[in-house]
Structure formats: C-alpha cells, structure tokens
Design an enzyme around this catalytic site. Structure first.
Site, short mmCIF file in Angstrom:
data_model
loop_
_atom_site.label_atom_id
_atom_site.label_comp_id
_atom_site.label_asym_id
_atom_site.label_seq_id
_atom_site.Cartn_x
_atom_site.Cartn_y
_atom_site.Cartn_z
N ARG B 344 0.84 -1.20 0.00
CA ARG B 344 0.00 0.00 0.00
C ARG B 344 0.88 1.25 0.00
NH1 ARG B 344 -4.94 -2.27 2.56
NH2 ARG B 344 -5.00 -4.26 1.46
N GLU B 346 0.55 4.16 0.80
CA GLU B 346 -0.25 5.10 1.57
C GLU B 346 0.68 5.82 2.54
OE1 GLU B 346 -4.26 4.68 4.33
OE2 GLU B 346 -3.38 2.91 3.40
N ARG B 352 -0.55 1.38 13.14
CA ARG B 352 -1.38 0.35 12.51
C ARG B 352 -0.98 0.09 11.07
NH1 ARG B 352 -5.03 3.86 13.92
NH2 ARG B 352 -5.66 4.22 11.75
N HIS B 353 -0.19 0.98 10.48
CA HIS B 353 0.03 0.91 9.03
C HIS B 353 1.45 0.50 8.65
CE1 HIS B 353 -3.69 3.34 9.01
NE2 HIS B 353 -3.89 2.75 7.85
N GLU B 501 -9.89 -3.07 13.58
CA GLU B 501 -10.15 -3.98 12.48
C GLU B 501 -8.93 -4.87 12.20
OE1 GLU B 501 -9.21 -2.79 8.70
OE2 GLU B 501 -9.39 -4.95 8.43
N SER B 504 -11.14 -7.79 6.75
CA SER B 504 -12.20 -7.26 5.91
C SER B 504 -12.60 -8.37 4.95
CB SER B 504 -11.68 -6.06 5.12
OG SER B 504 -12.39 -4.91 5.45
N ARG B 555 -1.45 -7.33 12.64
CA ARG B 555 -2.48 -6.73 13.49
C ARG B 555 -3.04 -7.75 14.46
NH1 ARG B 555 -6.12 -2.46 9.93
NH2 ARG B 555 -4.40 -1.05 9.44
#
Lengths: 581, 581
Positions: B344, B346, B352-353, B501, B504, B555
C-alpha cells in the site's frame, strides 16, 4: 433407463476423449474404438443434439407465449436460481457418493462438463466437482410420477458447458458402469436442476484443449492464437484430434486452464512440495520468518533489480531473502526458513525464467562443517521426493498421460551423490560432448554444460538428483565463504535435478573483516549503500558461522515432472512479456 | 567452588535486571533488593572487574613478550577458534541440560550474555542459546589438575558481551540455585573456551534496553537517539534503570533487537498465528496458492498503488490478492488460501500501518448463504486464539512483563457476537461518547468510532472479538455483493479485535452483468485496464457464488498482545520512512 449412452453416441465435449487425457475418465475411455466410427457417430450425435435444442427452443417460446402444446408441470424444478430457491435434500460431494447413498435423494453442486439430448424426452449431463470428480446425470420426462417435464429435459440438455448448477437427484446404479466419468458405479437421476451461473456460448479455451499438453511455449504468439484456438476447440470433433492450444492461450484463459485436471494435479503437487519443505524444517527446529520485498538499496551489485519511486525516495524489489536470512541468524534465531516471492528484472524469455517466483529458503548455524547445511538441504529435498512418490502417485500418473516423463531417479539411501565443481568439469572433459573438451575449473557452467553433466551423472550414478560442490570464487557472490584449504574455490554448491539447477547455496562469510576483504576483491565498496547496512550487522554483534540455500519452487515441480516450462507450474507466471491476468 | 555469586555482587549487564524483564531470568531476580544497595554493589563490582581486566592485559602482554611470570599451560584451551580447533565432547543444547548430564563433559555453543572476574583466579559468564536459555558458566584457575590457567580465566572474564563462543565444560550442581539464569539447577565448569565471533566493544543496543518496552514510536527521532541510547545502555547500571530505546533504535539494531527474549516470543507467536491459520484451512480442504505481486494494471481504482517501470511497460504492486483468489474459485478450486506480502503506497505514519505487510487470505464457494464464510473466518480465528492460549502461555506471560495486557476476551463457544453495521452505529449513538451521537448508518466508521464501539461491545457482551456485518454499499469496493433484501447495504463485514479492524471480507458479485452494473455505479468503467481483465474471467465461464476475507497477520498479533505497534510484530517493517535494514 439409466443405461449409459454407448461410446459411439458420446458427445462433442473434447474432455471425454481418451486422447485428450483429461483426468481419470480419459484413461478409462474406449481405446478400441476406431477413429472413423467415432467421427461418424459424433457427427450424428451433434446433429441430433442440434435438432433437439432447436425443438426445445421452439417449445420454450410457445410455452412463454401461453400457446404451448402442454403446460409445464415441472416449471418450479428448473431454471435460473433465485434467492428463494431451495433444495432440501442432503448435500453430498461427488467424491463421497457410494453404496450408502444408493436410492437416496441428494443435493449436488457441480459444473456441466457435458450436456446433450437423447431423443426428445431424455438428456444426459456430465457433472464435475473438485478437479476431476465426474458423474453421469440423467433426466427423463418419460418416467411416471416424476416431476420432470419435456421442457425441463430440453432445458437441461441445452445447458452450456462449464456452467455451474445446483441439482437434486436420486443416486442409482447404471445398467453398465459409466466409462466416461470418474464415478462409474453410480449415476444421478435429476429431479431438480437450477442454473447458478451460466457459461458463455463459446469458451475461450475448451476443457479438452485445456487438458492437452501446451503447444507453442512462445509468448509472442498469444494475440492471434487465442481466438482461433477457441473456435477450433469448440467446433471440432475430439476424434479428429482436439487442437493444441499454446501456453499463451492457456494463460490468457485462467479459469479454463485451471479447471483442467492436469492443471489441478500440478497445482496440488506444487502445494505438496511447499508443505513438505515446511514440515521437514519445522521438525528440525527451523523457524519461519518473512523477509521484506521492498528494500532501500540494490543489494547484490545492482544488476537485474526492479526499481520504483517510494514517496520521496526510491525502493527496490528484493532479488532474494539472502541478507535477511543472515540477519535472523545474527538475531539468534539459529535456524530459519522463509517462503515468498523474489524478483529478477532479467530480460530472459526461457522456460526456466520468471521475473517473480516463489523461493523456498533456509539458513542455519554451522557447528563444525558446512556439509551440515548440505545434508539438511539434501534431507529436505529427499523428504519432498519421498512424499510425492508415496502420496501423489495418482496425480503424477495423470500428469504423465499428458506430459510423459521417466521416473525421477534418486540416489540410494545414504549414498547421496556429491561432485565437486572440478570433478564435474573433469567428467565433462573426459566423457562429455566434444564441445566441452576444454571447460575450465575456474569458470561457471553454462546451461548446456549442466544438462550434459546431468546426463553423465545419471548414466554413471543412476540418479537425477545430485550436488555440485565447491564452486570457483569467481562464479559466486561476495558473501560466499572461500574453502580454507583452497581459497580459489568456495564452500558453495548447486543442487541439480535432471541436469538443471534448482538450488544455490553455501556457507557465508560471518566475520566482518573477511566479508569486507571479499567485497573489495569483487570490486565493490563495503560502505556503499545496500552493502554497508549488511556488513554493519556483522560489525554490530558476534555472528556464528552459518550457511543455507534457496530453492526455486516451480523448478523443483517442473523438473521433477519433466514439464516443458516453469510457467505451467506457477499459479500466475510473470515474464518480461506477461503481467496479466 | 561453584557457589553462584551473591545478588549484591551481580554484574553490569542490564539483561540481568529484573526491571528490564529479559526473559525468565528477569522474573526470577531478587525483587527484595533495595535500589541503593544494588547501586553500591554494582559500582564495586564494576571497579573490581576493571581492575581484573587491566591485570589480565598486563599479564597477557608479559606472556606475549616471553617475560611472563608463569608459562600459560592452558594456551591450547582458549582463544580465537581456528580451522583445526576441536572439542570432542558431546554437543548438548542448553535446554537439554538436566540430571543425565550431571558430572559429564559437554560441548556448548552460545552467546556471552555476561562475563566478569571474581578476584584474579575466577570468572563467571552467562551463556545464552535459543532465545532465552541461559546458564551460568564458571572458570577457575585454582582447581588442581584442571587445564585452566590464570591467563585463560582473565581472557574469559574479559569477553565482550554478545560474542559467540564454543565451550567445553562439565555439568555441575551449583551450591544454591542460580537465580539470574533460566537454567538454575546446573552450571557449567569451563575447561575450554574458544571465541567463534567477537562482538564489538560497544553495542548499538544492549540486551537490557532491547528487552524493555520501546519508548517513542516516532520514526523521526531515529537519527539522534541511536548513539545516545547505545552509550547510555552500556555505561549505566541496571539498577538506576536501564534506559528506554525508541522503536527506531530497536529497528536500526536488528540483531540485538531480535536477540531480546521478548522479540523472540513475539516472533514465535507470529509464526504460530500463521501456522494455525494454515492448519485449520488445510483441515477444511482449502488449497494454498500464490498470487502475483507484480500486476499489469492498478486494479482497485488506482489510489495508493506502487508503480514501477517494467521493461518497456509499467507494472504495479498488488494491494491485495483479491482478484486472484476469485480467479482460483473460477478455476474450480472451491476453497483457497494464501499467505504473502501486499503493498500500500499510503503515506500513513501510524502504529497500525505499513507499506508492505503479510496478508492471510482465504476465499471459498458459498453454497447457501454468505454466513458460511463468516463462520469459517470465525472458526479459523478462534482456532488461532485457542492455540495461542493453550500452547503459548509462557511466551504471552513473558511479553506481558514488558507490554502489560488484559486477557483477550472471547465469546462463549457457539455464541459469537455479530452486530450489523447499523446496530453498531445505533449502539454508539445510544451509549457511546457524545461526539458519536449523530453517526450515520450509511457512512463508514472512523478509527475512534471503532475503538469506542469495541469498548461498548466488551462491556455489553464480554468479548474482545466480534464481527461487524452488513457494511453500507458506499463503504465497500465494487466487488462487494449487495444484500438482496436491502441493496443499500452489502454482504460484507469487518472482524474486530480490541476495537480495531483485523479482517475485511464479504460475499463477492459473481455474475458479470451485476458486477458491471456495480462498477458503473461506483463511477468506474468495466472495460478500463485492470478491471476488464477481472470482469472477463466472470464473462468467460460460470462462476459460483463465493466470498472470503483478508486478515492482517501483524495486526492479529499486535492487538491480541496489546502491543503499541504492528512494527514490533513484523520482522522487517516497511513504512513511508523506513526501507532498511
């Protein structure tokens, strides 16, 4: 009823052709049948089916307009599935159907592998589930008291190949064993049939062609051939020879390529190789970890590395987990392994190369001698070969009907074959083809040399699996440990299968000053980006001696099965020309 | 002899400090000891050690120049290891040392966790192997008939922390149990000791600091802090409080960060999560496959995708294996899973990332209802939690001494907690903090909302693990299946752990015309590059209903253990600011 259709009336689906070798059904087919007779029969069957379909269409139109000759008393029992459709019978997988279900009503979900009318009141379908579990389904409007109508029979007989259906049926014994399906002792008498997902009118690749050996391996042909192969496969009789589709056509039609039993068998063997690898190493106290794919600098010299913009910097894709395996050893993990993708930006368009492939890697502390590592690697590979040979016979035999291969020869237990690189070259000079009369002990081997040596080793030692040890320093990367007794060669090796490399490994330099010296000898700078971070780890703590190896997963499978290309093994092969699907 | 040194004379190594929590030894330390007394004793010990080292140096110099006071009769028994060094005693791992080895001579390979002189003729070392298996080693020049010299004792007493040694020793019972090591009932009396790989004078991160909870999580601080933490750790007494190192310092010193028992426990739990995941799915007839990382087009809209030059074209790094999992289902594989990196691009700098992380993904055919998939996902996660709770108690407790956490609460067997998204929002409006009084049923949840809801669910249902089902269409990608009963919500869900989360998933659209319509509704074109190849697969064959989910491995581990960051779980975390080592 329920007499299976005679061989001669069997259908247009290429998957039923023994020659196409699509799974168990293929090997059980009528091998005595002459091609001519079959051709005739097949043409007749085709005509009949076409006639029946047209009649069904007419009737359906009439029914729809309310002017049908007869009301459809079974209209609730077939058609497109809806959210309110229910089949309350017990759900049974095809592989489970046996004596205990005889006479019972069951629910089945499967692909339509074949569908055809027999007269106006009866249809036969072939249902397929889980790779190659096929069974014959029969539906007849002539039986008394059954909720089956002529319209329903015709609708089922006209289902498109490779559609997915949900079926309610009773399990019966056929009058004669069904030769064209894997489940031969039972058949299903359909009482309900719902279309869950329809296939299109024309498949891009039929199951018959998908089940044959690939033709051309060249990716260049992919554009033109897809279309022609598609129509050709669907239109042609199997007995005139199902057309061969190119590798490109296979890969461009992933769903159909994967549905072929041969593809599923290869995929299952690939999983087994990975699982046996992990199982053996876990049992030997190896710990798994995940090296990164994104790295900050091109680590091993910079050639053949993919580079990408990374926020304000640039990143590279790892060519191997080498440095990270060693960091784990430095971090006190003793024995580690990893399974994951590695990347090579190499413009090599051969059946051996991919730009992304799965590596099976391990690294371990050495206590006394680097042959401890070699022994572990031989152990894990022999464990894999043993597992395949003992538990994947059926898959191997199925694959052999399509890609013939001789049994993969192994060394006798405890007598692994290990040659030094120099011994290998000497053997090539002495007994190899004339072009290798002058090969040198300090120059790396070419692929043709490797193959020639593999043939010599097979003849002399009776094995397709052996180790080539003590590669020259010049043929190895900077982290290879030189042999203390002869600094011109290394404690590094390749493992070979059928004359092709599947593993590279060796002992690594673990003392920072020796590592720095070798980096300089190779013309690199121990403090250049990508290398400094690596050497720093050895400077930062004491790191024990260690070694390891990296196995190409797809090569192991391809050479074990003697497949023409690793691209038939990899789930989604990536080459300089292929990035999709 | 062999009486373990008293607590008060215990050494300068921060790893021995109970407060530093470095493994079993930490929890067994002398908690009654006052800080002041310890400080004094420690200062004394330091002085003594320094004196002894200097004396040893002097003597070594004298010995080297031939003017030594006494010939070194043990000079073959210690020093740098050479290719001809041999230790012929039986090799024993520290974890195996027990009654059956008492009195026997063994060979051990280990890290020097601590080394210090006691007077001029005796030295104590702490040896460590396999994470946190530590044992006390003693060497004494005063014993009669032993091949140990004063020079040898001093050389051993001066070994640098985190060097790697090979040792020959006899196993003895100490006079009192050794409190500072995991093996407390035995000690090793060294007769030979060879240095295999030396650590440097100063470590970039000491084992004590590596064994403490990380301080700052901010990557920005990494430059300045590394050096100061390094000297601070090495120079300071443990009883004044081992300094805290930032996350950046930890990650910049991978070998020492990984050697800390807490890191090894986290890594072991991470492996277990992955293994339990695979084990459960294999038992449920799932088949593994490997999706590609390199893809030809940005698939899911194009945002946050890494792009790179690829020969004459461009390539992208896959953001998820989503499309490929579905291709496998289309290919007739019924149930599939995969474990591998996803990417990702991002610019999120949160705990969390990561820009690259390991996804645990599965996809399966749906027979009747998408809750079959949800049930499978609950099953695999509960299997993981059960496995950890039953088999990783020791690791969990060790981690808790450093990162405290409450027990992870699970729903009662068979009473899994599932809320719809609308129910979750209603709960937030009714009982949540005032800022969530107006949350809407058709808008996605923010992280603070999720956390607040997690707290409410824990209070109301007594579980840290629950499912949020039926997300609104606008919060889901184009391939999510709308609820047939309410087309504004989807058959898609998130799984939550401690209000965050971790998964998903949902049911996917499997009919091409429905897929095309939803793609258009989302403002995309079903024939644009990246999407066309995907829709084509559903056009090419009949594909049964299916669904799945993707779990973030790091996670699950981080939130199960209540760690402050996923960067403490991942082996080599990648963030917008970190690509190395």
């Amino acid at each position: 009823m329920a007499k299976p259709p005679k061989e001669a009336t069997i259908p247009t689906d290429p998957a039923l052709n023994p020659a196409s070798g699509s799974g168990a059904s293929a090997t059980e087919g009528a091998e005595t049948q002459s091609k001519k007779g079959a051709k005739k029969a097949e043409a007749k069957a085709k005509k009949e089916a076409e006639k029946a379909r047209k009649a069904a269409e007419r009737e359906a139109q009439q029914a729809a307009s309310g002017s049908g000759p007869s009301e459809d008393l079974a209209k609730e029992n077939y058609g497109d599935i809806t959210p309110t459709t229910t089949i309350s019978a017990e759900r049974v997988n095809l592989r489970k159907i046996g004596e205990e279900y005889l006479g019972k009503t069951v629910k089945v979900r499967a692909w339509i592998q074949n569908a055809r009318m027999q007269g106006a009141k009866m249809a036969f379908v072939e249902l397929r589930e889980e790779g190659n579990w096929t069974i014959q389904g029969v539906v007849s409007a002539s039986a008394e008291g059954k909720p089956v109508s002529k319209q329903m029979v015709k609708w089922i007989g006209g289902l498109k190949l490779e559609s997915f259906v949900a079926v309610e049926a009773t399990v019966q014994k056929p009058l004669e064993p069904v030769k064209s399906t894997k489940v031969s002792g039972y058949e299903l008498h359909l009482v309900k049939c719902y279309l869950v997902a329809s296939a299109p009118e024309v498949l891009g690749l039929g199951l018959g062609a998908a089940s044959r050996a690939v033709g051309s391996l060249a990716e260049e042909e992919e554009k033109g051939e897809t279309a022609s192969a598609a129509t050709a496969v669907e239109g042609l009789s199997i007995n005139e020879g199902t057309p061969v589709a190119s590798l490109a056509t296979h890969l461009n039609n992933p769903a159909m390529h994967k549905r072929a039993p041969v593809s599923q068998a290869i995929a299952d063997i690939r999983i087994a190789v990975e699982d046996y690898f992990c199982e053996y190493l876990r049992a030997h106290r190896f710990k798994k970890f995940h090296p990164p794919s994104l790295i900050g600098a091109a680590s091993e010299g910079g050639a053949n590395v993919f580079k990408l913009p990374y926020f304000e910097k640039e990143a590279f894709l790892a060519q191997s987990p080498q440095f990270y395996k060693q960091f784990e050893i430095a971090g006190g993990r003793k024995r580690v392994y990893c399974v994951g993708p590695v990347f090579r930006a190499e413009n090599s368009n051969t059946p051996r190369h991919m730009t992304e492939f799965i590596g099976l890697d391990l690294e371990m502390e050495i206590e006394e001698h680097y042959h401890e590592v070699m022994h572990m690697l031989e152990g894990v590979l022999l464990h894999i070969f043993k597992g395949l040979s003992e538990n994947y016979r059926e898959e191997i035999e199925l694959i052999r009907t399509i890609y013939p291969s001789e049994e993969f020869l192994l060394p006798k237990d405890g007598h692994e074959v290990r040659l030094t690189f120099a011994e290998g070259q000497a053997l090539l000079r002495a007994e190899g083809p004339p072009e290798f009369k002058d090969v040198k002990d300090n120059e790396d081997m070419s692929t043709p040399q490797e193959k020639a040596l593999g043939a010599l080793v097979r003849k002399k030692f009776g094995t397709d699996f052996y180790v080539l040890d003590k590669f020259p320093v010049d043929a190895r990367p900077f982290y290879a440990m030189p042999d203390p007794a002869n600094p011109e060669v290394t404690n590094a090796y390749d493992f070979m299968m059928r004359g092709q490399e599947i593993l590279s490994g060796g002992q690594r330099l673990h003392l920072p000053h020796e590592l720095e010296a070798m980096i300089r000898r190779k013309g690199l700078d121990p403090n250049q980006p990508g290398i400094k971070e690596y050497v720093d780890v050895f400077r930062s703590v004491g790191v024990p001696p260690h070694g390891g190896g990296g196995i190409g997963l797809d090569r192991v499978v391809a050479w074990y099965l003697n497949l023409p290309s690793v691209h038939l093994v990899c789930d989604y092969p990536r080459t300089p020309k292929r990035l999709s699907p």
